[in-house]
Design a protein around this motif. Structure first.
Motif, PDB file in Angstrom:
ATOM      1  N   ALA A 146       0.837  -1.188   0.000  1.00 44.56           N
ATOM      2  CA  ALA A 146       0.000   0.000   0.000  1.00 44.56           C
ATOM      3  C   ALA A 146       0.870   1.235   0.000  1.00 44.56           C
ATOM      4  CB  ALA A 146      -0.898   0.003   1.234  1.00 44.56           C
ATOM      5  N   ALA A 147       0.619   2.144  -0.918  1.00 41.69           N
ATOM      6  CA  ALA A 147       1.368   3.394  -0.959  1.00 41.69           C
ATOM      7  C   ALA A 147       0.646   4.408  -0.101  1.00 41.69           C
ATOM      8  CB  ALA A 147       1.467   3.894  -2.396  1.00 41.69           C
ATOM      9  N   GLY A 148       1.399   5.256   0.548  1.00 35.92           N
ATOM     10  CA  GLY A 148       0.748   6.239   1.396  1.00 35.92           C
ATOM     11  C   GLY A 148       1.745   7.198   1.960  1.00 35.92           C
ATOM     12  N   ALA A 149       1.361   7.903   3.033  1.00 42.33           N
ATOM     13  CA  ALA A 149       2.250   8.913   3.596  1.00 42.33           C
ATOM     14  C   ALA A 149       2.096   9.003   5.088  1.00 42.33           C
ATOM     15  CB  ALA A 149       1.937  10.276   2.973  1.00 42.33           C
ATOM     16  N   ILE A 150       3.195   9.374   5.734  1.00 44.16           N
ATOM     17  CA  ILE A 150       3.181   9.816   7.111  1.00 44.16           C
ATOM     18  C   ILE A 150       3.642  11.249   7.066  1.00 44.16           C
ATOM     19  CG2 ILE A 150       4.364   9.651   9.329  1.00 44.16           C
ATOM     20  CD1 ILE A 150       4.513   6.714   9.003  1.00 44.16           C
ATOM     21  N   ALA A 151       2.846  12.147   7.589  1.00 39.48           N
ATOM     22  CA  ALA A 151       3.236  13.542   7.554  1.00 39.48           C
ATOM     23  C   ALA A 151       3.019  14.147   8.919  1.00 39.48           C
ATOM     24  CB  ALA A 151       2.406  14.304   6.513  1.00 39.48           C
ATOM     25  N   GLY A 152       3.860  15.111   9.303  1.00 48.77           N
ATOM     26  CA  GLY A 152       3.726  15.713  10.613  1.00 48.77           C
ATOM     27  C   GLY A 152       3.942  17.202  10.556  1.00 48.77           C
ATOM     28  N   VAL A 186       5.755   2.103  13.499  1.00 48.86           N
ATOM     29  CA  VAL A 186       6.207   3.477  13.709  1.00 48.86           C
ATOM     30  C   VAL A 186       5.451   4.060  14.895  1.00 48.86           C
ATOM     31  CG1 VAL A 186       6.470   5.754  12.675  1.00 48.86           C
ATOM     32  CG2 VAL A 186       6.651   3.713  11.238  1.00 48.86           C
ATOM     33  N   SER A 187       6.179   4.330  15.971  1.00 45.61           N
ATOM     34  CA  SER A 187       5.567   4.868  17.186  1.00 45.61           C
ATOM     35  C   SER A 187       5.940   6.336  17.335  1.00 45.61           C
ATOM     36  CB  SER A 187       6.040   4.100  18.418  1.00 45.61           C
ATOM     37  OG  SER A 187       5.654   2.741  18.343  1.00 45.61           O
ATOM     38  N   VAL A 188       4.931   7.191  17.527  1.00 44.49           N
ATOM     39  CA  VAL A 188       5.147   8.634  17.678  1.00 44.49           C
ATOM     40  C   VAL A 188       4.662   9.050  19.059  1.00 44.49           C
ATOM     41  CG1 VAL A 188       4.707  10.932  16.757  1.00 44.49           C
ATOM     42  CG2 VAL A 188       4.809   8.969  15.209  1.00 44.49           C
ATOM     43  N   SER A 189       5.583   9.580  19.872  1.00 43.37           N
ATOM     44  CA  SER A 189       5.245  10.088  21.196  1.00 43.37           C
ATOM     45  C   SER A 189       5.325  11.609  21.174  1.00 43.37           C
ATOM     46  CB  SER A 189       6.230   9.525  22.232  1.00 43.37           C
ATOM     47  OG  SER A 189       6.008  10.107  23.500  1.00 43.37           O
ATOM     48  N   ASN A 190       4.315  12.273  21.728  1.00 46.08           N
ATOM     49  CA  ASN A 190       4.268  13.735  21.727  1.00 46.08           C
ATOM     50  C   ASN A 190       4.142  14.235  23.161  1.00 46.08           C
ATOM     51  OD1 ASN A 190       3.886  16.463  21.223  1.00 46.08           O
ATOM     52  ND2 ASN A 190       1.731  16.212  20.646  1.00 46.08           N
ATOM     53  N   LYS A 191       5.241  14.777  23.696  1.00 44.91           N
ATOM     54  CA  LYS A 191       5.229  15.316  25.067  1.00 44.91           C
ATOM     55  C   LYS A 191       5.230  16.847  25.061  1.00 44.91           C
ATOM     56  CE  LYS A 191       5.287  11.361  27.191  1.00 44.91           C
ATOM     57  NZ  LYS A 191       6.409  10.915  28.017  1.00 44.91           N
ATOM     58  N   GLY A 192       4.729  17.433  23.968  1.00 43.18           N
ATOM     59  CA  GLY A 192       4.700  18.886  23.864  1.00 43.18           C
ATOM     60  C   GLY A 192       3.417  19.481  24.398  1.00 43.18           C
ATOM     61  N   THR A 193       3.172  20.752  24.025  1.00 46.02           N
ATOM     62  CA  THR A 193       1.995  21.482  24.508  1.00 46.02           C
ATOM     63  C   THR A 193       0.870  21.499  23.487  1.00 46.02           C
ATOM     64  OG1 THR A 193       2.888  23.575  23.675  1.00 46.02           O
ATOM     65  CG2 THR A 193       3.435  22.967  25.943  1.00 46.02           C
ATOM     66  N   LYS A 194       1.148  21.037  22.249  1.00 46.16           N
ATOM     67  CA  LYS A 194       0.122  21.020  21.210  1.00 46.16           C
ATOM     68  C   LYS A 194       0.076  19.654  20.532  1.00 46.16           C
ATOM     69  CE  LYS A 194       0.315  25.960  20.085  1.00 46.16           C
ATOM     70  NZ  LYS A 194       0.515  26.983  19.008  1.00 46.16           N
ATOM     71  N   ASP A 195      -1.060  19.420  19.836  1.00 43.59           N
ATOM     72  CA  ASP A 195      -1.213  18.171  19.115  1.00 43.59           C
ATOM     73  C   ASP A 195      -0.184  18.057  17.997  1.00 43.59           C
ATOM     74  OD1 ASP A 195      -3.375  17.854  20.745  1.00 43.59           O
ATOM     75  OD2 ASP A 195      -4.892  18.129  19.183  1.00 43.59           O
ATOM     76  N   PHE A 196       0.141  16.810  17.634  1.00 50.31           N
ATOM     77  CA  PHE A 196       1.025  16.537  16.511  1.00 50.31           C
ATOM     78  C   PHE A 196       0.231  15.757  15.477  1.00 50.31           C
ATOM     79  CE2 PHE A 196       4.417  13.870  14.502  1.00 50.31           C
ATOM     80  CZ  PHE A 196       5.129  14.907  13.921  1.00 50.31           C
ATOM     81  N   ASP A 197       0.053  16.341  14.304  1.00 49.13           N
ATOM     82  CA  ASP A 197      -0.754  15.729  13.248  1.00 49.13           C
ATOM     83  C   ASP A 197       0.092  14.815  12.373  1.00 49.13           C
ATOM     84  OD1 ASP A 197      -3.100  17.024  14.019  1.00 49.13           O
ATOM     85  OD2 ASP A 197      -2.560  18.827  12.907  1.00 49.13           O
ATOM     86  N   VAL A 198      -0.404  13.616  12.142  1.00 46.47           N
ATOM     87  CA  VAL A 198       0.307  12.625  11.351  1.00 46.47           C
ATOM     88  C   VAL A 198      -0.658  12.017  10.349  1.00 46.47           C
ATOM     89  CG1 VAL A 198       1.668  10.504  11.424  1.00 46.47           C
ATOM     90  CG2 VAL A 198       1.706  12.066  13.369  1.00 46.47           C
ATOM     91  N   VAL A 199      -0.257  11.950   9.075  1.00 48.73           N
ATOM     92  CA  VAL A 199      -1.054  11.291   8.055  1.00 48.73           C
ATOM     93  C   VAL A 199      -0.384   9.964   7.724  1.00 48.73           C
ATOM     94  CG1 VAL A 199      -1.972  11.407   5.711  1.00 48.73           C
ATOM     95  CG2 VAL A 199      -1.872  13.476   7.116  1.00 48.73           C
ATOM     96  N   VAL A 200      -1.093   8.866   7.954  1.00 48.70           N
ATOM     97  CA  VAL A 200      -0.552   7.526   7.730  1.00 48.70           C
ATOM     98  C   VAL A 200      -1.381   6.813   6.679  1.00 48.70           C
ATOM     99  CG1 VAL A 200       0.082   5.347   8.798  1.00 48.70           C
ATOM    100  CG2 VAL A 200       0.173   7.460  10.128  1.00 48.70           C
ATOM    101  N   LEU A 201      -0.772   6.516   5.533  1.00 49.20           N
ATOM    102  CA  LEU A 201      -1.457   5.827   4.437  1.00 49.20           C
ATOM    103  C   LEU A 201      -2.769   6.518   4.081  1.00 49.20           C
ATOM    104  CD1 LEU A 201      -0.807   2.130   5.500  1.00 49.20           C
ATOM    105  CD2 LEU A 201       0.536   3.564   3.978  1.00 49.20           C
ATOM    106  N   LYS A 229      -4.652   8.375   5.951  1.00 54.68           N
ATOM    107  CA  LYS A 229      -5.549   8.619   7.072  1.00 54.68           C
ATOM    108  C   LYS A 229      -4.872   9.534   8.085  1.00 54.68           C
ATOM    109  CE  LYS A 229      -8.011   6.287  10.815  1.00 54.68           C
ATOM    110  NZ  LYS A 229      -8.304   4.987  11.465  1.00 54.68           N
ATOM    111  N   LYS A 230      -5.531  10.634   8.419  1.00 60.77           N
ATOM    112  CA  LYS A 230      -4.954  11.585   9.346  1.00 60.77           C
ATOM    113  C   LYS A 230      -5.154  11.131  10.785  1.00 60.77           C
ATOM    114  CE  LYS A 230      -4.977  16.457  10.726  1.00 60.77           C
ATOM    115  NZ  LYS A 230      -5.537  17.812  10.484  1.00 60.77           N
ATOM    116  N   LEU A 231      -4.070  11.083  11.530  1.00 55.88           N
ATOM    117  CA  LEU A 231      -4.111  10.775  12.946  1.00 55.88           C
ATOM    118  C   LEU A 231      -3.599  11.980  13.711  1.00 55.88           C
ATOM    119  CD1 LEU A 231      -2.589   7.170  13.071  1.00 55.88           C
ATOM    120  CD2 LEU A 231      -5.004   7.808  13.037  1.00 55.88           C
ATOM    121  N   THR A 232      -4.119  12.175  14.887  1.00 55.70           N
ATOM    122  CA  THR A 232      -3.657  13.252  15.746  1.00 55.70           C
ATOM    123  C   THR A 232      -3.113  12.664  17.031  1.00 55.70           C
ATOM    124  OG1 THR A 232      -5.250  14.836  14.852  1.00 55.70           O
ATOM    125  CG2 THR A 232      -4.330  15.316  17.020  1.00 55.70           C
ATOM    126  N   VAL A 233      -1.872  13.027  17.323  1.00 57.67           N
ATOM    127  CA  VAL A 233      -1.246  12.575  18.562  1.00 57.67           C
ATOM    128  C   VAL A 233      -1.326  13.736  19.550  1.00 57.67           C
ATOM    129  CG1 VAL A 233       0.824  11.610  19.616  1.00 57.67           C
ATOM    130  CG2 VAL A 233       0.336  11.162  17.200  1.00 57.67           C
TER     131      VAL A 233
END
Length: 472
Positions: A29-35, A343-358, A360-364
């Protein structure tokens, strides 16, 4: 690191060069992870490295003898036995093949991995039995002791190694393998009848993840030390911001650790956004039964450790911090059971981190994490950057299938620490060796694939290159 390939095989392997691709229909499957997030530094922190790193001294078997192999109807007679890996800045370790039909390449780089990151991933019972065989056969057990176990039949180092390799190939590659020497054939039968499921050995040294993140003025972590060493030295690599220290969970500064120690980075308040790397080092005996996979763009067959010595081991991981905004840290692990990367993404910041995987947009969200699985085609190259962390490698999770190995001469004598450990016969050394490893220039190479991951925030590109089919 690229391995040198010489002679006629080099021309054949020229057809295997990896080509950049943007999509592959029906293979992956072709796709993307974007942040979208903070850029921590211009000098991108490397992904973690851990355990033992070594180089294949020669593509030829060093201790062994001929084995008759029936590879699903294709009959061949390769030399099977022990290979030698030269550990970086140390001595030699010995291994057996668990990947019959892949080639071996002179000077190929290798790294220690878990069974789940190797061709043993979907063969739990077989892997356990191989581990038992390693513990109860040559070189851990002498030829004289093995001779007594099979009723006094005469075994040498060469024939004992061939018998052990044949038993391992039965389990790792699901082939019929019978040493040409009669006593060795009896030992192979004996080992397969006695083998029991033995647990996977512990890692020599590593961390539980590639990276952690947080905010200045706090403890960033934890990273958990995983090792079989009694004591591990810890340090911060040069280039870290002033005042950054390594601590335990209670904030006490530490310079050493043991298995299970949780390591934190104490980052002073007001420290500019950035990163630091922790280095861990130790001297330990790498456990017999650990898997070793090629660690470069040119693949070489997968090995399993048969004998060892005390060697230096190292591990590196990264801490990243940002005062405001998202603070992502990424860990990537090869998952050979599912055939791809976790692929594990941990976000310890003050704002959400947006990730697009294949697609599908995910928000960490802040102070949370997400793990996504990225499918990768077997034998495909991956090379990508997420949140300023770079990862690359080749997905080498399966045995090559039913190749047609070419018979070879007997192996050359081996030398470990200046002491001869092999027979007196000579064989072919140098270059890529097909005959002595059970591989073949006509072995089909599984077509690679590409997954393109465009990083919206980091501006980095994840691309997989497609390996062309060869030998047809």
């Amino acid at each position: 690191m690229f391995s040198a390939v010489h002679g006629p095989t080099a021309r054949k392997r020229g057809a295997l060069r990896l080509a950049t691709a943007t999509a592959v229909t029906g293979l992956v499957a072709a796709g993307a992870i974007a942040g979208a997030g903070t850029s921590f530094a211009d000098d991108k922190p490397a992904a973690s490295s851990s355990g033992v790193h070594a180089t294949l001294k020669s593509a030829s078997v060093t201790v062994g003898a001929k084995i008759d192999v029936n590879n699903h109807g294709k009959k061949t007679a390769p030399v099977g036995g022990l290979f030698e890996l030269k550990v970086d800045n140390a001595g030699v370790i010995q291994t057996y093949c668990i990947d019959l039909n892949h080639e071996t390449v002179d000077n190929a780089s290798y790294k220690e991995v878990t069974w789940a990151e190797s061709s043993l991933a979907n063969k739990a019972e077989a892997a356990g039995k191989i581990n038992w065989i390693l513990d109860h056969s040559y070189p851990k057990v002498t030829p004289d002791q093995l001779s007594k176990a099979i009723g006094g039949k005469d075994l040498t180092k060469d024939t004992a190694a061939a018998a052990t390799q044949a038993a391992i190939w039965h389990l790792s590659d699901d082939v019929e393998a019978v040493p040409q020497d009669a006593a060795a054939a009896e030992l192979t039968t004996y080992l397969l009848a006695k083998a029991e499921n033995k647990p996977e050995p512990k890692a020599s040294l590593g961390f539980d993840k590639d990276a952690v993140s947080g905010r200045p003025g706090s403890q960033v972590g934890p990273l958990t030390v995983q090792t079989n060493a009694k004591k591990v030295a810890l340090g911060i690599a040069p280039g870290a911001a002033a005042g950054v220290q390594l601590t335990d969970v209670n904030g006490k500064v530490i310079t050493s650790a043991v298995n299970g120690t949780q390591v934190y980075f104490k980052v002073p308040k007001g420290t500019a956004d950035g990163f630091a790397k922790v280095t861990a080092s130790a001297q330990t005996t790498v456990p017999v039964g650990r898997a070793f996979v090629s660690d470069g763009e040119i693949q070489s067959q997968t090995f399993i450790l048969a004998s060892t010595s005390v060697v230096p081991v190292t591990a590196v991981a990264t801490a990243k911090w940002a005062d405001q905004g998202a603070a992502p840290a990424v860990s990537v692990k090869k998952d050979c059971v599912k055939g791809g990367l976790d692929v594990s993404v941990s976000n310890k910041g003050t704002k959400d981190f947006d990730v697009v995987v294949l697609g599908k947009k995910l928000t960490v969200p802040a102070n949370s994490s997400q793990t996504v699985f990225v499918p990768v085609a077997e034998d495909a190259k991956y090379d990508f950057t997420i949140a300023d962390q770079h990862f690359s490698g080749v997905l080498d999770c399966k045995t090559a299938g039913t190749g047609t190995p070419t018979p070879s001469s007997k192996p050359s004598p081996a030398s470990a620490g200046g002491t001869s450990t092999g027979g007196s016969s000579t064989g072919t050394n140098g270059g890529t060796n097909l005959a002595e490893t059970g591989s073949s220039s006509s072995t089909p190479m599984i077509a690679g694939a590409a997954v393109v991951l465009v990083l919206l925030g980091g501006g980095a590109v994840f691309f997989l290159r497609k390996k062309k089919t060869a030998g047809n």
